[in-house]
Write a protein that holds these residues in place. Structure first.
Motif, PDB file in Angstrom:
ATOM      1  N   PRO B  87     -25.808   1.149 -12.032  1.00  0.00           N
ATOM      2  CA  PRO B  87     -24.572   2.080 -11.787  1.00  0.00           C
ATOM      3  C   PRO B  87     -24.405   2.976 -12.659  1.00  0.00           C
ATOM      4  CG  PRO B  87     -24.198  -0.450 -11.236  1.00  0.00           C
ATOM      5  CD  PRO B  87     -25.619  -0.019 -12.117  1.00  0.00           C
ATOM      6  N   THR B  88     -24.188   4.194 -12.333  1.00  0.00           N
ATOM      7  CA  THR B  88     -23.823   5.464 -13.039  1.00  0.00           C
ATOM      8  C   THR B  88     -22.409   5.662 -13.209  1.00  0.00           C
ATOM      9  OG1 THR B  88     -24.083   7.083 -11.329  1.00  0.00           O
ATOM     10  CG2 THR B  88     -26.011   6.603 -12.906  1.00  0.00           C
ATOM     11  N   PRO B  92     -15.358   0.498 -11.417  1.00  0.00           N
ATOM     12  CA  PRO B  92     -14.142  -0.248 -11.386  1.00  0.00           C
ATOM     13  C   PRO B  92     -14.246  -1.893 -11.605  1.00  0.00           C
ATOM     14  CG  PRO B  92     -15.268   0.178  -9.168  1.00  0.00           C
ATOM     15  CD  PRO B  92     -15.931   0.994 -10.099  1.00  0.00           C
ATOM     16  N   MET B  93     -13.300  -2.446 -11.845  1.00  0.00           N
ATOM     17  CA  MET B  93     -13.209  -3.959 -12.150  1.00  0.00           C
ATOM     18  C   MET B  93     -13.367  -4.829 -10.628  1.00  0.00           C
ATOM     19  SD  MET B  93     -13.845  -5.899 -14.502  1.00  0.00           S
ATOM     20  CE  MET B  93     -13.074  -5.227 -15.849  1.00  0.00           C
ATOM     21  N   PRO B  94     -14.335  -5.593 -10.452  1.00  0.00           N
ATOM     22  CA  PRO B  94     -14.368  -6.022  -9.162  1.00  0.00           C
ATOM     23  C   PRO B  94     -13.273  -6.994  -8.917  1.00  0.00           C
ATOM     24  CG  PRO B  94     -16.335  -6.382 -10.522  1.00  0.00           C
ATOM     25  CD  PRO B  94     -15.451  -6.013 -11.264  1.00  0.00           C
ATOM     26  N   ASP B  95     -13.060  -7.724  -7.578  1.00  0.00           N
ATOM     27  CA  ASP B  95     -11.979  -8.487  -7.127  1.00  0.00           C
ATOM     28  C   ASP B  95     -12.285  -9.690  -7.775  1.00  0.00           C
ATOM     29  OD1 ASP B  95     -10.940  -6.463  -5.540  1.00  0.00           O
ATOM     30  OD2 ASP B  95     -11.844  -7.535  -3.694  1.00  0.00           O
ATOM     31  N   PRO B  96     -11.034 -10.766  -7.907  1.00  0.00           N
ATOM     32  CA  PRO B  96     -11.461 -11.739  -8.816  1.00  0.00           C
ATOM     33  C   PRO B  96     -12.414 -12.943  -8.282  1.00  0.00           C
ATOM     34  CG  PRO B  96      -8.907 -11.176  -8.448  1.00  0.00           C
ATOM     35  CD  PRO B  96      -9.764 -10.070  -7.846  1.00  0.00           C
ATOM     36  N   ARG B 100     -20.338 -10.833  -8.893  1.00  0.00           N
ATOM     37  CA  ARG B 100     -21.024  -9.860  -9.844  1.00  0.00           C
ATOM     38  C   ARG B 100     -20.477  -8.529 -10.259  1.00  0.00           C
ATOM     39  NH1 ARG B 100     -26.082 -11.682  -9.839  1.00  0.00           N
ATOM     40  NH2 ARG B 100     -26.633  -9.753 -11.031  1.00  0.00           N
ATOM     41  N   GLY B 101     -20.951  -7.689 -11.121  1.00  0.00           N
ATOM     42  CA  GLY B 101     -20.310  -6.486 -11.026  1.00  0.00           C
ATOM     43  C   GLY B 101     -19.375  -6.137 -12.405  1.00  0.00           C
TER      44      GLY B 101
END
Lengths: 105, 134
Positions: B87-88, B92-96, B100-101
């Motif tokens: 990912p470039t 954003p911080m993923p949901d709780p 992943r991510g």
């Protein structure tokens, strides 16, 4: 260290209280499996408590293991919370907004 | 800096993309001169995230790690062969409840600069962590 089978730098120790575990060491992609296997395979407790005071390092792979373990425990009628997080654990959990979700004391 | 000191502040390693890749990557940089105790936790976390991504998403048996103390920053760069670009951004911080991510989102929060490039089947991710004491 054997590059193909490197040492897992985590201990998952059962505590006196049933369902309570003490984690010591580093929780990352390699050691996450040990946590999931050990806790998920143990006799089902109504409430699982992870004492994370001894965790010196944790990254997003470690968080993934915690989120996955909590989900799997809740799916089978149990619960999970984190007690006594080390500075490293508290910092990454706050940074990622997981304090409420992971029920961090 | 004389040439010996400069060499010590730059490191290049080839790391096996096996199960212990992230820990191995952390070890290589943990003793780098110029990274003080108070800065080590962030530097190690960034290196661990980049190495774990390379080990998981890379298609080669090993990846390259470079680390350097430069201009008040701890700079690390991980390069690996890959079938697709990481990912470039933005990250954003993923949901709780997401599994992943979080890796690059964490790096993005710790780093003053995060750069992701994908060229000719090679992914290169570079991050700078500002040193409080350098």
């Amino acid at each position: 260290v054997d590059a193909k089978n490197p040492e897992i730098r985590l201990e998952v120790n059962p505590a006196k209280q049933q369902g309570s575990w003490g984690l010591v060491g580093e929780l990352d992609a390699h050691s996450a499996g040990l946590l999931e296997e050990t806790v998920a395979n143990a006799a089902m407790a109504e409430a699982v408590i992870l004492d994370m005071s001894g965790v010196s390092f944790i990254d997003s792979s470690g968080l993934r293991a915690l989120v996955g373990l909590k989900s799997s425990l809740e799916g089978s009628g149990s619960s999970m919370r984190i007690a006594d997080p080390s500075d490293a654990v508290r910092r990454i959990i706050e940074m990622t907004g997981l304090a409420d979700h992971l029920d961090v004391a | 800096l004389n040439s010996a000191e400069r060499r010590q502040r730059v490191g290049r390693w080839t790391i096996n993309a096996g199960p212990g890749a992230a820990a191995h990557a952390r070890d290589t940089v943990s003793n780098m001169p110029g990274v003080a105790e108070g800065d080590l936790a962030d530097a190690m976390l960034v290196v661990s995230e980049l190495a774990a991504n390379a080990a998981e998403h890379g298609t080669s048996a090993a990846f390259q790690l470079e680390a350097e103390v430069i201009d008040g920053n701890f700079r690390c760069r991980v390069a690996n062969e890959a079938d697709a670009s990481p990912p470039t951004g933005p990250w954003p911080m993923p949901d709780p409840d997401a599994l992943r991510g979080r890796g690059l989102a964490i790096v993005d929060r710790l780093a003053t600069r995060l750069d992701v490039r994908y060229t000719n089947g090679e992914a290169v991710v570079e991050a700078d962590v500002e040193l409080s004491t350098s």
